[in-house]
Scaffold this motif. Structure first.
Motif, PDB file in Angstrom:
ATOM      1  N   UNK A   1       0.770  -1.067  -0.183  1.00 44.05           N
ATOM      2  CA  UNK A   1      -0.035   0.116  -0.190  1.00 44.05           C
ATOM      3  C   UNK A   1       0.684   1.283  -0.067  1.00 44.05           C
ATOM      4  N   UNK A   2       2.101   1.306   0.425  1.00 37.00           N
ATOM      5  CA  UNK A   2       3.041   2.341   0.331  1.00 37.00           C
ATOM      6  C   UNK A   2       3.576   2.469  -0.969  1.00 37.00           C
ATOM      7  N   UNK A   3       3.660   1.431  -2.008  1.00 38.67           N
ATOM      8  CA  UNK A   3       4.067   1.518  -3.310  1.00 38.67           C
ATOM      9  C   UNK A   3       4.062   0.312  -3.874  1.00 38.67           C
TER      10      UNK A   3
ATOM     11  N   UNK B   1       3.960  -0.445  -6.907  1.00 44.19           N
ATOM     12  CA  UNK B   1       5.115  -0.542  -8.323  1.00 44.19           C
ATOM     13  C   UNK B   1       6.415  -0.952  -7.562  1.00 44.19           C
ATOM     14  N   UNK B   2       6.854  -0.404  -6.377  1.00 39.19           N
ATOM     15  CA  UNK B   2       8.020  -1.232  -5.789  1.00 39.19           C
ATOM     16  C   UNK B   2       8.140  -2.558  -5.275  1.00 39.19           C
ATOM     17  N   UNK B   3       6.909  -2.525  -4.462  1.00 37.73           N
ATOM     18  CA  UNK B   3       6.814  -3.949  -3.823  1.00 37.73           C
ATOM     19  C   UNK B   3       6.790  -4.958  -4.945  1.00 37.73           C
ATOM     20  N   UNK B   4       6.351  -4.634  -6.171  1.00 37.19           N
ATOM     21  CA  UNK B   4       6.327  -5.852  -7.095  1.00 37.19           C
ATOM     22  C   UNK B   4       7.563  -5.670  -8.030  1.00 37.19           C
ATOM     23  N   UNK B   5       8.247  -4.783  -8.187  1.00 36.94           N
ATOM     24  CA  UNK B   5       9.161  -4.539  -8.983  1.00 36.94           C
ATOM     25  C   UNK B   5      10.311  -3.929  -8.401  1.00 36.94           C
ATOM     26  N   UNK B   6      10.582  -3.828  -7.107  1.00 37.60           N
ATOM     27  CA  UNK B   6      11.690  -2.896  -6.629  1.00 37.60           C
ATOM     28  C   UNK B   6      13.229  -3.457  -6.687  1.00 37.60           C
ATOM     29  N   UNK B   7      13.236  -4.922  -6.598  1.00 31.80           N
ATOM     30  CA  UNK B   7      14.482  -5.486  -6.700  1.00 31.80           C
ATOM     31  C   UNK B   7      15.073  -5.589  -8.225  1.00 31.80           C
TER      32      UNK B   7
ATOM     33  N   UNK C   1      -4.089  -7.714  -1.115  1.00 28.76           N
ATOM     34  CA  UNK C   1      -2.562  -7.502  -0.331  1.00 28.76           C
ATOM     35  C   UNK C   1      -2.732  -7.022   1.127  1.00 28.76           C
ATOM     36  N   UNK C   2      -4.103  -6.955   1.481  1.00 19.24           N
ATOM     37  CA  UNK C   2      -4.259  -6.770   2.901  1.00 19.24           C
ATOM     38  C   UNK C   2      -3.851  -5.040   3.238  1.00 19.24           C
ATOM     39  N   UNK C   3      -4.366  -4.314   2.245  1.00 16.03           N
ATOM     40  CA  UNK C   3      -3.858  -2.968   2.337  1.00 16.03           C
ATOM     41  C   UNK C   3      -4.828  -2.078   3.121  1.00 16.03           C
ATOM     42  N   UNK C   4      -4.372  -1.313   4.443  1.00 14.05           N
ATOM     43  CA  UNK C   4      -5.199  -0.948   5.400  1.00 14.05           C
ATOM     44  C   UNK C   4      -5.020   0.716   5.347  1.00 14.05           C
ATOM     45  N   UNK C   5      -5.889   1.055   6.281  1.00 12.18           N
ATOM     46  CA  UNK C   5      -5.751   2.676   6.399  1.00 12.18           C
ATOM     47  C   UNK C   5      -4.353   2.795   6.941  1.00 12.18           C
ATOM     48  N   UNK C   6      -3.869   3.769   6.604  1.00 11.96           N
ATOM     49  CA  UNK C   6      -2.530   4.351   7.069  1.00 11.96           C
ATOM     50  C   UNK C   6      -1.603   4.225   6.169  1.00 11.96           C
TER      51      UNK C   6
ATOM     52  N   UNK D   1       0.562   4.591   2.357  1.00 11.09           N
ATOM     53  CA  UNK D   1       0.432   5.831   1.649  1.00 11.09           C
ATOM     54  C   UNK D   1      -0.524   6.133   0.607  1.00 11.09           C
ATOM     55  N   UNK D   2      -0.883   5.219  -0.107  1.00 11.75           N
ATOM     56  CA  UNK D   2      -1.999   5.243  -1.224  1.00 11.75           C
ATOM     57  C   UNK D   2      -3.112   4.657  -0.800  1.00 11.75           C
ATOM     58  N   UNK D   3      -3.453   4.460   0.397  1.00 12.76           N
ATOM     59  CA  UNK D   3      -4.936   3.882   0.859  1.00 12.76           C
ATOM     60  C   UNK D   3      -5.965   4.875   0.372  1.00 12.76           C
ATOM     61  N   UNK D   4      -7.046   4.495  -0.054  1.00 15.03           N
ATOM     62  CA  UNK D   4      -8.405   5.252  -0.314  1.00 15.03           C
ATOM     63  C   UNK D   4      -9.259   4.569   0.391  1.00 15.03           C
TER      64      UNK D   4
END
Length: 713
Positions: free
Chosen positions: A82-84, A86-92, A694-699, A701-704
């Protein structure tokens, strides 16, 4: 400077959306669809500003990603989804990815483009080595185009000599009337015009072609590079480049002329419509006769100009930026003829530079690729030569490419995927809560009438009239430009050719054409990471399924939705439904306005609106199509990942890319596609299933919050 406006309104995976598909022959080897701001295309992806391709990927076999279509090792699990995402899936993978020195960006698209380029290189190298090619055959012409580019000794010996007839003609155009006629004569040839004119499909009568005219005259990417202080340094570098080019061609008073040219273009830029204004298909469709345009925009000899273009007898034409035309015409009339001549001389040399000696080619590359976009090195000459030959005879190259590299089963599987995507969107339209029954019925009719083109054209371009010589690079480029323009000009009194393609089979892209109401998928994009017959279906639905949904979505974005199922530009919405739609798109645009990839350079939600709607629709419809494909069965768990997770990984993986800073700034200013990072984050944060997967929760960065998520299609 792009001058040809041809074709129809299209929307691509990487490029813009509008009433004309602009194409201009260039040395990157491709006819760019709408690279300038004067038209709109609904493509998947925008061609990089430098147009460069490299051969860093050395193979001719399609790459593989992991064991089931996604490389889990490429993730960066230290970043929360939930913070990125893009990075979570592709960062390395991104950390390990290096942008080659002759590129301004690099990633999944570029790797696949290189695969296509490598294959084309093998094909053209083989042709160039043969001595038994039939005279006048497409194969002989491809080989000779390449040979002409590689004949460096002759090119260096000629130096600026090929320009001399042009410079003499420019000096002879010593009145405003003569200079305007000369602008018209540059159609399909070297040179520039303060107005762009071409042939396009008539948006309100898409069975016929029509002449279109719009604003032009700029040498920098768009008006912002002249008027926005953030680009002041680029304008200074441009002025130095103008002076350098004038010195190289021996033009009188190069320093003073450079000052006057940039001042002239600055005035034109002030009159130009903004990139966001240029997206509006209602505002850019304005019917005129030549006499009416001359009356409303005095100061420019319109009839003489159109006579020189070759369209002086047309009964009507479409003017795109109608309120800009009188201002630009007045600026032209007020500008000393010596400035206009110097301006034309510079643009002619700039246009010709890649086909001249090394000093010209290097000077142009240094400004347009290095200074504007941060590219450290120029491509090797043989790679540029391959692209040049492909640019001249794209479909002839494509025909051989398809024979060697496009399996029939790929087309069959794509047809199945498209059918599932259409079923999913039909279901979603039926269940929309913000749209009424009458508009739903019209939307369903449009969806039923979609045409799908996969792989390659049913009929190929005929290049028999194009003369190609092995020892005449400059002449080959001239003849190719005229061949392309005459091809367009000869269509004016013919019915629209619905079989025509706006991209070659070897192009890694896809597009939607609003006047044909069609979606088009060239062969080269139907490979990993977009499509892999050996991959898990969820990954394919997230990759090529999202692309299919994106292109279909262009038919229902803020501009594509202005055409009906027959491609006619008309309003098929009720007032209430249109208001609901606009409210949703306004909310989506506001989300993207908040993204800021580089401090001081935020994404323009209004400019990227069509592509953002395409991405949102592509992910939502693609996910539903994947669920439909399961036929009620649960998705398998693979390496601890659920089906929905693999779908979202598939979407993120196709946008795995990084940019040089100058190139990214250029994209933000000029490109109707959001940067890759936000083509992942932007749409997914509006999909409920992504939060669950992905269990994205309030708090985060990109949570809506659910109420803030924008669900359009």
């Amino acid at each position: 400077m792009k001058k040809l406006l041809i074709g129809a309104a299209v929307g691509a995976l990487l490029l813009p959306a509008a009433p004309a598909l602009a194409q201009h022959f260039s040395d990157d080897g491709h006819d760019h669809a709408c690279v300038d701001e004067s038209c709109t295309v609904f493509e998947l992806f925008q061609t990089p500003a430098d147009g460069a391709t490299v051969m860093g990927y050395q193979g001719v076999d399609a790459p593989k990603y992991g064991t089931w279509g996604f490389d889990l090792a490429g993730r960066d699990t230290s970043v929360a989804p939930g913070d990125s995402f893009f990075r979570y899936a592709n960062g390395t993978a991104l950390d390990n990815l290096q942008i080659p020195s002759d590129r301004t960006s690099y990633g999944s698209f570029n790797l696949l483009r290189e695969l296509s380029d490598n294959r084309v290189k093998v094909m053209i190298d083989a042709l160039a080595a043969r001595t038994d090619l039939a005279a006048g055959s497409d194969e002989q012409k491809i080989a000779d185009a390449y040979r002409s580019y590689m004949d460096e000794a002759r090119i260096e010996a000629l130096d600026a000599q090929p320009l001399q007839p042009y410079l003499a003609a420019i000096r002879a155009a010593d009145t405003h009337d003569k200079a305007a006629v000369y602008m018209g004569e540059t159609q399909g040839r070297l040179g520039a015009s303060i107005f762009g004119t071409g042939i396009s499909t008539d948006q309100k009568a898409p069975t016929r072609y029509v002449v279109s005219t719009g604003q032009g005259g700029l040498g920098l990417p768009n008006r912002d590079y002249y008027l926005d202080e953030r680009f002041a340094q680029k304008k200074t570098l441009y002025r130095a480049y103008v002076e350098r080019m004038l010195e190289m061609i021996g033009w009188e008073s190069p320093a003073a002329s450079a000052d006057a040219i940039v001042a002239f273009e600055n005035r034109i830029a002030e009159a130009h419509w903004t990139p966001i204004q240029n997206r509006n298909r209602d505002e850019t469709y304005n019917e005129y006769t030549i006499a009416q345009l001359a009356a409303e925009a005095p100061g420019f000899p319109w009839q003489d100009y159109y006579n020189a273009v070759g369209v002086g007898e047309v009964p009507r034409l479409i003017v795109r930026q109608d309120t800009a035309m009188p201002k630009i015409a007045a600026i032209y009339a007020e500008t000393p003829i010596e400035v206009i001549q110097a301006w034309q001389a510079f643009h002619t040399a700039d246009d010709a530079a890649p086909r001249l000696s090394r000093r010209f080619a290097d000077a142009q590359w240094e400004f347009r690729s290095r200074d504007l976009n941060g590219q450290p090195m120029q491509r090797p000459r043989d790679k540029r030569g391959i692209s040049f030959a492909e640019g001249m005879l794209g479909e002839a190259v494509g025909r051989q490419y398809v024979d060697e590299y496009f399996p029939a089963e790929s087309k069959a599987k794509m047809e199945e995927l498209v059918a599932n995507l259409r079923t999913a969107l039909s279901h979603r339209i039926d269940n929309l809560t913000w749209m009424g029954a009458d508009t739903k019925a019209a939307a369903q009719e449009k969806l039923r009438k979609f045409t799908v083109k996969i792989g390659y054209p049913n009929k190929w371009r005929d290049y028999s009239a194009l003369e190609v010589r092995p020892d005449d690079l400059f002449g080959n480029a001239e003849r190719a430009g005229l061949f392309q323009w005459n091809y367009q000009l000869n269509r004016l009194n013919q019915p629209v050719d619905k079989d025509e393609w706006g991209m070659t089979p070897q192009t890694v892209n896809a597009y939607y054409n609003s006047t044909n109401n069609e979606i088009v998928f060239p062969a080269a994009i139907l490979q990993p990471p977009f499509f892999d017959p050996d991959a898990d279906p969820a990954v394919n639905y997230g990759g090529i399924g999202g692309v299919i949904g994106h292109e279909i979505g262009h038919g229902f974005d803020d501009q594509g939705s202005k055409s009906d199922g027959d491609g006619v530009l008309r309003n098929w919405w009720t007032d209430a439904d249109k208001a609901n739609f606009q409210a949703l798109t306004t909310r989506l645009g506001a989300q993207y306005d908040e993204f800021e990839p580089i401090p001081g350079h935020p994404v323009q939600g209004g400019l990227t609106m069509g592509e953002n709607i395409g991405d949102a629709g592509g992910t939502a419809v693609g996910l539903e199509a994947y669920h439909l494909s399961l036929n009620g069965q649960p998705a398998p768990v693979i390496d601890g990942t659920t089906g929905d997770q693999r779908f979202f990984y598939g979407w993120a993986q196709v946008w795995q890319s990084k940019y040089r800073e100058d190139a990214l700034i250029n994209q933000i200013a000029t490109d109707p596609h959001s940067p890759a990072e936000f083509r992942v984050i932007g749409p997914l944060r509006n999909v409920d299933a992504w939060y669950e997967a992905f269990d994205v929760q309030p708090g985060s960065k990109y949570y809506l919050a659910p109420a803030d998520r924008v669900r359009i299609w």
